[in-house]
Motif scaffolding. Structure first.
Motif, PDB file in Angstrom:
ATOM      1  N   SER A 355     -23.739  68.577 -52.954  1.00  0.00           N
ATOM      2  CA  SER A 355     -24.296  69.556 -51.940  1.00  0.00           C
ATOM      3  C   SER A 355     -24.009  70.871 -51.817  1.00  0.00           C
ATOM      4  N   ASN A 356     -24.308  71.826 -51.215  1.00  0.00           N
ATOM      5  CA  ASN A 356     -23.944  73.104 -50.816  1.00  0.00           C
ATOM      6  C   ASN A 356     -22.551  73.161 -49.971  1.00  0.00           C
ATOM      7  N   ALA A 357     -21.309  73.665 -50.598  1.00  0.00           N
ATOM      8  CA  ALA A 357     -20.245  73.421 -49.713  1.00  0.00           C
ATOM      9  C   ALA A 357     -20.532  74.383 -48.619  1.00  0.00           C
ATOM     10  N   ILE A 358     -21.368  75.739 -48.745  1.00  0.00           N
ATOM     11  CA  ILE A 358     -20.984  76.647 -47.722  1.00  0.00           C
ATOM     12  C   ILE A 358     -21.544  75.917 -46.441  1.00  0.00           C
ATOM     13  N   ASP A 359     -22.532  75.114 -46.215  1.00  0.00           N
ATOM     14  CA  ASP A 359     -23.059  74.467 -45.023  1.00  0.00           C
ATOM     15  C   ASP A 359     -21.601  73.874 -44.278  1.00  0.00           C
ATOM     16  N   ALA A 360     -20.792  73.525 -44.984  1.00  0.00           N
ATOM     17  CA  ALA A 360     -19.513  72.792 -44.343  1.00  0.00           C
ATOM     18  C   ALA A 360     -18.339  73.863 -43.892  1.00  0.00           C
ATOM     19  N   TRP A 361     -18.804  75.233 -44.111  1.00  0.00           N
ATOM     20  CA  TRP A 361     -17.929  76.296 -43.937  1.00  0.00           C
ATOM     21  C   TRP A 361     -18.388  77.077 -42.705  1.00  0.00           C
ATOM     22  N   LYS A 362     -19.535  76.660 -41.929  1.00  0.00           N
ATOM     23  CA  LYS A 362     -20.124  77.463 -41.028  1.00  0.00           C
ATOM     24  C   LYS A 362     -19.459  77.257 -39.584  1.00  0.00           C
ATOM     25  N   GLY A 363     -18.515  76.297 -39.560  1.00  0.00           N
ATOM     26  CA  GLY A 363     -17.801  76.435 -38.468  1.00  0.00           C
ATOM     27  C   GLY A 363     -18.171  75.127 -37.713  1.00  0.00           C
ATOM     28  N   ILE A 364     -17.177  74.964 -36.444  1.00  0.00           N
ATOM     29  CA  ILE A 364     -17.159  73.737 -35.670  1.00  0.00           C
ATOM     30  C   ILE A 364     -18.276  73.843 -34.639  1.00  0.00           C
ATOM     31  N   PHE A 365     -18.930  74.975 -34.549  1.00  0.00           N
ATOM     32  CA  PHE A 365     -19.815  75.234 -33.390  1.00  0.00           C
ATOM     33  C   PHE A 365     -21.331  75.071 -33.530  1.00  0.00           C
ATOM     34  N   GLY A 366     -21.518  74.551 -34.674  1.00  0.00           N
ATOM     35  CA  GLY A 366     -23.018  74.257 -35.097  1.00  0.00           C
ATOM     36  C   GLY A 366     -23.544  75.373 -35.977  1.00  0.00           C
ATOM     37  N   MET A 367     -24.366  74.944 -36.950  1.00  0.00           N
ATOM     38  CA  MET A 367     -24.449  75.555 -38.155  1.00  0.00           C
ATOM     39  C   MET A 367     -25.729  76.547 -38.040  1.00  0.00           C
ATOM     40  N   SER A 368     -26.287  76.658 -36.971  1.00  0.00           N
ATOM     41  CA  SER A 368     -27.413  77.640 -36.754  1.00  0.00           C
ATOM     42  C   SER A 368     -27.126  79.099 -36.749  1.00  0.00           C
ATOM     43  N   ASP A 369     -25.770  79.282 -35.957  1.00  0.00           N
ATOM     44  CA  ASP A 369     -25.270  80.531 -35.740  1.00  0.00           C
ATOM     45  C   ASP A 369     -25.031  81.389 -36.889  1.00  0.00           C
ATOM     46  N   PRO A 370     -25.305  82.620 -36.990  1.00  0.00           N
ATOM     47  CA  PRO A 370     -25.248  83.607 -38.077  1.00  0.00           C
ATOM     48  C   PRO A 370     -23.433  83.886 -37.939  1.00  0.00           C
ATOM     49  N   PRO A 371     -22.892  84.502 -39.141  1.00  0.00           N
ATOM     50  CA  PRO A 371     -21.489  84.452 -39.115  1.00  0.00           C
ATOM     51  C   PRO A 371     -20.860  85.207 -38.161  1.00  0.00           C
ATOM     52  N   PRO A 372     -21.623  86.425 -37.465  1.00  0.00           N
ATOM     53  CA  PRO A 372     -20.659  87.007 -36.520  1.00  0.00           C
ATOM     54  C   PRO A 372     -20.685  86.215 -35.407  1.00  0.00           C
ATOM     55  N   VAL A 373     -21.614  85.414 -34.932  1.00  0.00           N
ATOM     56  CA  VAL A 373     -21.606  84.453 -33.834  1.00  0.00           C
ATOM     57  C   VAL A 373     -20.542  83.386 -33.896  1.00  0.00           C
ATOM     58  N   ALA A 374     -20.548  82.845 -35.082  1.00  0.00           N
ATOM     59  CA  ALA A 374     -19.556  81.827 -35.690  1.00  0.00           C
ATOM     60  C   ALA A 374     -18.233  82.276 -35.445  1.00  0.00           C
ATOM     61  N   VAL A 375     -17.920  83.376 -36.031  1.00  0.00           N
ATOM     62  CA  VAL A 375     -16.693  83.848 -35.894  1.00  0.00           C
ATOM     63  C   VAL A 375     -16.189  84.199 -34.595  1.00  0.00           C
ATOM     64  N   ARG A 376     -17.040  84.948 -33.667  1.00  0.00           N
ATOM     65  CA  ARG A 376     -16.660  85.072 -32.243  1.00  0.00           C
ATOM     66  C   ARG A 376     -16.403  84.016 -31.552  1.00  0.00           C
ATOM     67  N   ARG A 377     -17.032  82.688 -31.874  1.00  0.00           N
ATOM     68  CA  ARG A 377     -16.907  81.488 -31.242  1.00  0.00           C
ATOM     69  C   ARG A 377     -15.447  81.037 -31.584  1.00  0.00           C
ATOM     70  N   TYR A 378     -15.496  80.887 -32.874  1.00  0.00           N
ATOM     71  CA  TYR A 378     -13.922  80.628 -33.658  1.00  0.00           C
ATOM     72  C   TYR A 378     -12.835  81.380 -32.768  1.00  0.00           C
ATOM     73  N   ARG A 379     -13.092  82.564 -32.718  1.00  0.00           N
ATOM     74  CA  ARG A 379     -11.913  83.576 -32.355  1.00  0.00           C
ATOM     75  C   ARG A 379     -11.585  83.134 -30.924  1.00  0.00           C
ATOM     76  N   GLU A 380     -12.598  82.800 -29.988  1.00  0.00           N
ATOM     77  CA  GLU A 380     -12.633  82.454 -28.588  1.00  0.00           C
ATOM     78  C   GLU A 380     -11.646  81.158 -28.513  1.00  0.00           C
ATOM     79  N   PHE A 381     -12.072  80.420 -29.378  1.00  0.00           N
ATOM     80  CA  PHE A 381     -11.641  78.841 -29.533  1.00  0.00           C
ATOM     81  C   PHE A 381     -10.082  78.751 -29.897  1.00  0.00           C
ATOM     82  N   ALA A 382      -9.729  79.952 -30.708  1.00  0.00           N
ATOM     83  CA  ALA A 382      -8.528  79.919 -31.079  1.00  0.00           C
ATOM     84  C   ALA A 382      -7.532  80.444 -30.236  1.00  0.00           C
TER      85      ALA A 382
END
Length: 977
Positions: A355-382
């Motif tokens: 399967s497409n590995a990129i799907d696994a990379w999109k983060g822990i907060f849902g796969m529908s968000d585009p990268p800027p949102v996923a990254v922002r959420r991850y930074r907040e989490f961290a």
RNA sequence: GCGAGCGUGGCGGAAUUGGCAGACGCGCCGGGUUUAGGUCCCGGUCCUUCACGGGGUGAGGGUUCGAGUCCCUCCGCUCGCACCA
């Protein structure tokens, strides 16, 4: 009760009388005034100033309000015994005690009670001096400054100015005065803004440029900010769960503008010079780890679609560069926002499952968000994770793909860029190249995120066999291979590492990177610059004022900058994490505003005529005063210099035990292991700066360091889990009870928190100071922790009683010592004892020295009278350990002066050799007999003696002796066939 | 997890660095002094055995004529560091 007691028995009453009398006598006769060879303290009535010097030092105590417990003076007693021994050994010994009296406890107490910290501090110092005096410590009373004395902190401020007015010349590898930087700037050695010649720069630009070189500078740095206490805190003042050690208030990491000292400039020297110090390996290791030097390379990775952006990483394994399959930025990394893509890439990266590995990379907060949102959420989490959570969650790897790709510069591979909190902004460049095949953390992350793992080092055959895997296909690997091996799959058209071992591969790839301008060999350190300001009242004011452009150093003539006498010294505290620090000194409005005509060069911010400045309102941390106190002990009353250079040189001259010249000023430094890194690192740093600037002659402060062990004591916890007062616990029927309730016993460091402190005053009252000294030295080796047991003290008390009784008639007080020579056996025992005690004293094995003295003393109890030739050396040997009874007996033996400068006894070597020696005889490795042989007899004589022993003859009868092992004077062993 | 240090009688601890394990002290046992208790003094005290002897330094293995000491594996305790690229 006492009517039966012989009138001249060594009871506690007599001990106390003797002790007080001799303590007064020592003071009145200035017995421990140590002369300098020159300068202000040069008076030398005892003619000892020209003797070889010895500087013995205890770690600077903080005068606590609760007084000492018996754990505190352990090191002080040990240094006193050693100092007294060496003084009798012909050394001019410097031993003194000052007080590290600035700091938070006095200020906190002041806030609670309204008492000015100066009052509390003076009371505490008086209490501590009284308690220490009662121990009979032979300190030079003239050399005990307190950091809070203006005549002392004047020089703390002076040193700060020396640091401020210096820069680190990496070419000469030493600090130099800032004035010597100016010609270098004028010559263009250092780049100026826009390349404008230094002399053509404006005054402010000149000043900014010079300031950027100083060893003390103001910078915005993330610090431990504690609004509940209203101050920033040092790391060691913050608990593991992110709260303040005092008060248990939350602590926040946030960037604040603070004073920093450029200790990182000294990282290499602080590391390398450890080799020349006589410190335990464990302490050296702790300092090495703290400095944390690692050598490797920085490498630039171009980012796809950003021609002007490259991610710089630091790696110690540049040899594995071909195996870098992804990159990671720390969540705080400034490039995260720059490189994060707007949309997920359309790439298909097929993983092992198809399967497409990129799907696994999109983060822990849902796969529908585009990268800027996923990254922002991850930074907040961290960033929301506390330090504690980071520890508990341990190594579970989290992260998110940025949607961007970098190019591996060695092979052109497109590699995805992640943000993950396992990469720390504070180390290296805050970004890594990930080589999952050869790094444990990268391996875990790669498995978690289905990233490719490319082995570029062929693992050892042993490892491959153990793991039963392929050397080139990592699909089945269960762990990374981090060991040494041969490079593989690591070649491009210009460079090949294939076949090279790790070290060679590193060298080759680094040369290639440098030639291509892609990277360079680099050294990084864990050590950070030292945050040097605190929002406290009770500390040294900075000798700094500000104009509208920034800080300006006050000239030496303005020193000391006195701490203003305010009535409100409490910091402004708050529950609001966003509240800003408000140092208490800011409220001393009259003091803060100061009119000065500084004069001087424009690059220093001077030269503007008389005008108004605002003083720095932060104060220095408590470490400041303790960084250099040992230097002030040398010349405590000097008003013209920190220390007279001639005085300093005299104390610095000397040799180590092996005869090589010492590099550290202090010959022996004794203190707790809790200062292994901070105080000892800070003091070394300051000393090196002062050395570079020519104020001290040695490169290091402390030649030999001994860490005394803690004194432990039984502590008792009731059923609610609360500690109860240990002195009120009774033991019966094999259990422990407090007020009738059963309690649990444990052992812990003596102190207030475990309610198991024992006050030295109680021990003086019950046994006397000599007994306490002797007990603390007898408990065990100095560097080991040892459990306190008041019940055990009677043993050493009995020894002193027997010693007294051996020399003094208990009923008449008459001396029992005779001038007739000692019998041969006693004389031999005496000289064996002298030899052993001397060795033990040298190596500070006081427990065994005392055991030897016990043996000699016990031998004497069987004699009718004691010969003077034995009594006098015995008293002299006891004196360093129990100086009061020593002086008293010495006087009763007919001597008018102190024994403090009498030569320590020397053994007569001819009496150490026995005429015959008893040698054990083994048959087949078991001791079967002991035979007497003449001292110095050869192996044959030993064997003859052994064979003639009836028991041995019996055991050897009918057996074949294959070999006879003889170590003359030690053993005979018959090896049977 | 990584690193360092340490495991010896009932207890604190000795053992010249590979050569008599348990020095010295506490505690305990016995005796003396004392009206008694405490203090003080004398003797004993690793385990086992009446004794001869045998066993014994956290566990197991190894090197050696000989191991508390050196090497390997394991167990336990203490301290330090803790994603350091």
């Amino acid at each position: 009760m006492t009517d039966e007691m012989p009138p001249q028995r060594y009871t506690v009453a007599l001990a106390n009388e003797i002790e007080h009398r001799w303590q007064d006598w020592w003071d009145e006769h200035h017995v421990f005034d140590t002369p300098n060879r020159t300068g202000l303290l040069a008076g030398d009535p005892r003619h000892v100033a020209e003797r070889p010097s010895l500087f013995v030092l205890d770690m600077f105590p903080y005068p606590s309000g609760v007084g000492l417990h018996v754990g505190h003076p352990l090191g002080y007693i040990a240094t006193d015994v050693y100092a007294r021994f060496q003084r009798m050994n012909g050394r001019n010994v410097l031993h003194a005690m000052g007080y590290d009296a600035f700091g938070l406890p006095a200020e906190q107490y002041a806030v609670q009670t309204g008492t000015h910290p100066r009052v509390t501090t003076e009371q505490n110092i008086a209490t501590m001096k009284r308690q220490l005096r009662a121990l009979g410590l032979g300190h030079d009373p003239r050399r005990g400054p307190a950091t809070t004395d203006p005549s002392y902190y004047r020089w703390t401020q002076w040193i700060f100015l020396q640091i401020y007015n210096s820069w680190y010349d990496t070419r000469a590898d030493r600090a130099r005065p800032i004035s010597e930087l100016i010609p270098e700037l004028q010559s263009g050695r250092f780049p100026t803004p826009d390349g404008v010649p230094f002399d053509d720069l404006g005054a402010l630009e000149q000043r900014r440029l010079v300031d950027s070189f100083r060893l003390a500078y103001v910078a915005e740095a993330p610090v431990n900010w504690c609004p509940g206490l209203g101050t920033v805190l040092a790391n060691e003042e913050v608990t593991g769960d992110g709260r303040s050690e005092r008060g248990n208030f939350p602590v926040y990491r946030r960037p604040l503008e603070q004073w920093m000292l450029r200790i990182t400039a000294y990282a290499d020297r602080l590391l390398d010079d450890l080799d020349q110090l006589d410190w335990s390996e464990s302490i050296k290791l702790m300092q090495r780890n703290w400095i944390g030097r690692s050598t490797g390379a920085t490498v630039k990775f171009p980012v796809e679609g950003h021609a002007d952006v490259a991610i710089e990483v630091f790696t110690t394994r540049q040899d594995t560069l071909f195996g870098a399959t992804y990159m990671v930025l720390a969540p705080e990394h400034p490039l995260v926002d720059v490189i994060t893509a707007n949309e997920w890439p359309g790439d298909e990266i097929v993983n092992d499952w198809g399967s497409n590995a990129i799907d696994a990379w999109k983060g822990i907060f849902g796969m529908s968000d585009p990268p800027p949102v996923a990254v922002r959420r991850y930074r907040e989490f961290a960033t929301a994770k506390t330090d504690l959570e980071r520890q508990v969650v341990a190594r579970e790897k989290t992260g998110v793909f940025t949607g961007a790709f970098a190019i591996n510069p060695t092979n052109g591979a497109r590699i995805p860029i992640f943000v993950a909190d396992y990469v720390l902004m504070g180390y290296g460049t805050g970004a890594i190249m990930a080589v999952p095949a050869h790094d444990e953390r990268d391996f875990e992350f790669a498995r978690e995120f289905e990233l490719p793992i490319v082995p570029v080092i062929r693992p050892s055959d042993e490892w491959l066999a153990q793991n039963v895997v392929s050397p080139t296909d990592a699909t089945d690997w269960r762990e990374s291979f981090v060991g040494d091996g041969v490079a593989q799959s690591s070649a491009n058209s210009e460079v090949s590492l294939d076949g090279l071992r790790v070290d060679d591969a590193k060298r080759v790839i680094t040369e290639w990177l440098e030639a291509k301008g892609l990277g360079r060999a680099t050294v990084t350190y864990k050590l950070r610059d030292w945050l040097f300001s605190r929002q406290r009242y009770w500390g040294e004011p900075f000798p700094i004022a500000y104009d509208e452009d920034g800080p300006v150093a006050l000239p030496d003539t303005e020193l000391p900058v006195l701490l203003p006498d305010v009535t409100e010294f409490e910091p402004v505290t708050s529950d609001d994490p966003d509240a800003l620090p408000e140092p208490p000194l800011a409220r001393a409005v009259d003091w803060v505003e100061v009119s000065l005509d500084l004069g001087g060069p424009s690059w220093a911010g001077y030269g503007k005529g008389a005008r108004t400045f605002l003083r720095e309102v932060n104060t220095m941390p408590q470490w400041a005063g303790s960084c250099w106190y040992y230097l002030r002990y040398l010349d405590p009353t000097n008003e013209n210099a920190l220390v007279n250079p001639a005085v300093e040189r005299a104390w610095a001259a000397g040799e180590r035990g092996d005869g090589s010249p010492k590099v550290g000023l202090v010959d022996l430094y004794v203190g707790g292991v809790e200062h292994a890194v901070l105080h000892l690192l800070y003091a070394r740093f300051w000393h090196k700066v002062l050395h570079d600037l020519g104020h001290v002659s040695t490169p290091e402060p402390f030649q030999r360091l001994v860490n005394q062990g803690y004194i432990l004591a039984a502590a008792y916890m009731d059923e609610r889990g609360m500690y109860v007062e240990a002195s009120e616990v009774e033991e019966r029927d094999g259990g422990f009870f407090h007020e009738g309730e059963p309690v649990e016993r444990e052992f812990g460091k003596m102190g207030k928190s475990l309610k198991n402190a024992v006050a030295p005053d109680d021990i003086y009252r019950e046994y006397g100071a000599d007994t306490l000294r002797l007990y603390e030295m007898f408990m065990g080796p100095l560097d080991k922790e040892r459990p306190w047991s008041t019940a055990d003290i009677v043993g050493v008390h009995r020894f002193l009683q027997r010693l007294w009784r051996n020399l003094v008639d208990e009923s008449t007080g008459a001396l029992r010592v005779v001038d007739a020579p000692a019998d041969d056996e006693t004389r031999r025992l005496l000289h064996r004892t002298i030899a052993a005690v001397r060795d033990d004293m040298e190596s500070m094995s006081f427990n065994t020295a005392i055991a030897r003295l016990f043996e000699l003393n016990n031998h004497l109890t069987a004699l009718d009278a004691i010969s003077r030739e034995v009594a006098e050396p015995l008293v002299l040997m006891v004196a360093p350990l129990a100086p009061h009874i020593g002086e008293e007996l010495w006087q009763r033996l007919g001597h008018a002066d102190t024994l403090a400068y009498e030569p320590f006894p020397v053994a007569d070597a001819s009496l150490l050799v026995e005429e015959t020696v008893e040698v054990p005889v083994q048959v087949a490795g078991k001791v079967r007999a002991r035979v007497q042989v003449a001292a110095g007899a050869d192996a044959a004589a030993h064997e003859t003696a052994a064979r003639s022993d009836p028991r041995i003859r019996e055991l050897l009868a009918g057996r074949t002796v294959r070999e006879v092992k003889v170590v003359p004077g030690r053993i005979v062993n018959f090896v049977l066939a």
